[in-house]
Design an enzyme around this catalytic site. Sequence first.
Site, PDB file in Angstrom:
ATOM      1  N   HIS A  48       1.506  11.560   4.296  1.00  0.00           N
ATOM      2  CA  HIS A  48       1.799  11.347   5.724  1.00  0.00           C
ATOM      3  C   HIS A  48       3.173  11.957   5.207  1.00  0.00           C
ATOM      4  CE1 HIS A  48       2.185   8.122   1.840  1.00  0.00           C
ATOM      5  NE2 HIS A  48       3.741   9.019   2.156  1.00  0.00           N
TER       6      HIS A  48
HETATM    7  P1  TYD Z   1      -0.494   4.322   0.219  1.00  0.00           P
HETATM    8  O1  TYD Z   1       0.449   4.303   1.467  1.00  0.00           O
HETATM    9  O2  TYD Z   1      -1.910   4.752   0.779  1.00  0.00           O
HETATM   10  O3  TYD Z   1      -0.178   5.590  -1.132  1.00  0.00           O
HETATM   11  P2  TYD Z   1       0.201   6.754  -1.399  1.00  0.00           P
HETATM   12  O4  TYD Z   1       1.463   7.297  -0.544  1.00  0.00           O
HETATM   13  O5  TYD Z   1       0.180   6.925  -2.835  1.00  0.00           O
HETATM   14  O6  TYD Z   1      -1.183   7.639  -0.339  1.00  0.00           O
HETATM   15  O7  TYD Z   1      -0.452   2.919  -0.187  1.00  0.00           O
HETATM   16  C1  TYD Z   1      -2.016   2.816  -0.329  1.00  0.00           C
HETATM   17  C2  TYD Z   1      -1.329   1.271  -0.658  1.00  0.00           C
HETATM   18  O8  TYD Z   1      -0.594   0.283  -1.449  1.00  0.00           O
HETATM   19  C3  TYD Z   1      -1.326   0.647   1.563  1.00  0.00           C
HETATM   20  O9  TYD Z   1      -2.060  -0.190   1.547  1.00  0.00           O
HETATM   21  C4  TYD Z   1      -0.224  -0.049   1.094  1.00  0.00           C
HETATM   22  C5  TYD Z   1       0.058   0.382   0.161  1.00  0.00           C
HETATM   23  N1  TYD Z   1       1.755  -0.463  -0.749  1.00  0.00           N
HETATM   24  C6  TYD Z   1       2.253  -0.945  -0.975  1.00  0.00           C
HETATM   25  O10 TYD Z   1       2.343  -2.202  -0.968  1.00  0.00           O
HETATM   26  N2  TYD Z   1       3.859  -1.306  -1.456  1.00  0.00           N
HETATM   27  C7  TYD Z   1       4.551  -0.065  -1.506  1.00  0.00           C
HETATM   28  O11 TYD Z   1       5.115   0.468  -1.595  1.00  0.00           O
HETATM   29  C8  TYD Z   1       3.116   1.587  -1.875  1.00  0.00           C
HETATM   30  C9  TYD Z   1       4.149   2.898  -1.419  1.00  0.00           C
HETATM   31  C10 TYD Z   1       2.174   1.283  -0.785  1.00  0.00           C
END
Ligand code: TYD
Length: 142
Positions: A48
Amino acid sequence: MYKLYEFPTILDTRGSLIAIEGDKDIPFEIKRIYYIFSNTMNSIRGRHAHKTLKQILICVSGHCSIIYDDGIKRWDIRLSKPDTGLFIGPGIWREMYGFSKDTILLVLASDWYDESDYIRNYDDFLTYKKMEQNNGTISSIE
Ligand code: TYD
């Protein structure tokens, strides 16, 4: 081009310590931290970009690789040292992969979690970058 920050290690007979201060050692105030660990085999995270968020990624244990893509050029950066932080500003597509079993990837972020700041589709990301470029062109003509 991406930017790496190298943080000084305070070393004594007991071991090592690194301190990072927001707005001083890195170019933003830290509003949130999170860390990624217990990664499963061949997992990929990220995939992303953010519209406004600034982050510093530090592999405090183990190693991992980061794809850093500005929409035109793509870099593959290996992080394996607790004293090295990769800055990722707005408008950069990132993918984290190649985690070792012991990887702990620490992320310092400039803002709270906000799903509306994410661009989670690569084509949308490219469109966003083009729009950004066009806006820049229009305002530089005006
Ligand atoms: P995601 O954005 O997929 O993580 P990555 O960037 O490592 O691929 O996030 C995974 C899950 O965690 C998603 O449901 C959102 C949640 N999340 C939070 O609640 N708070 C945060 O600060 C982050 C980074 C993710």
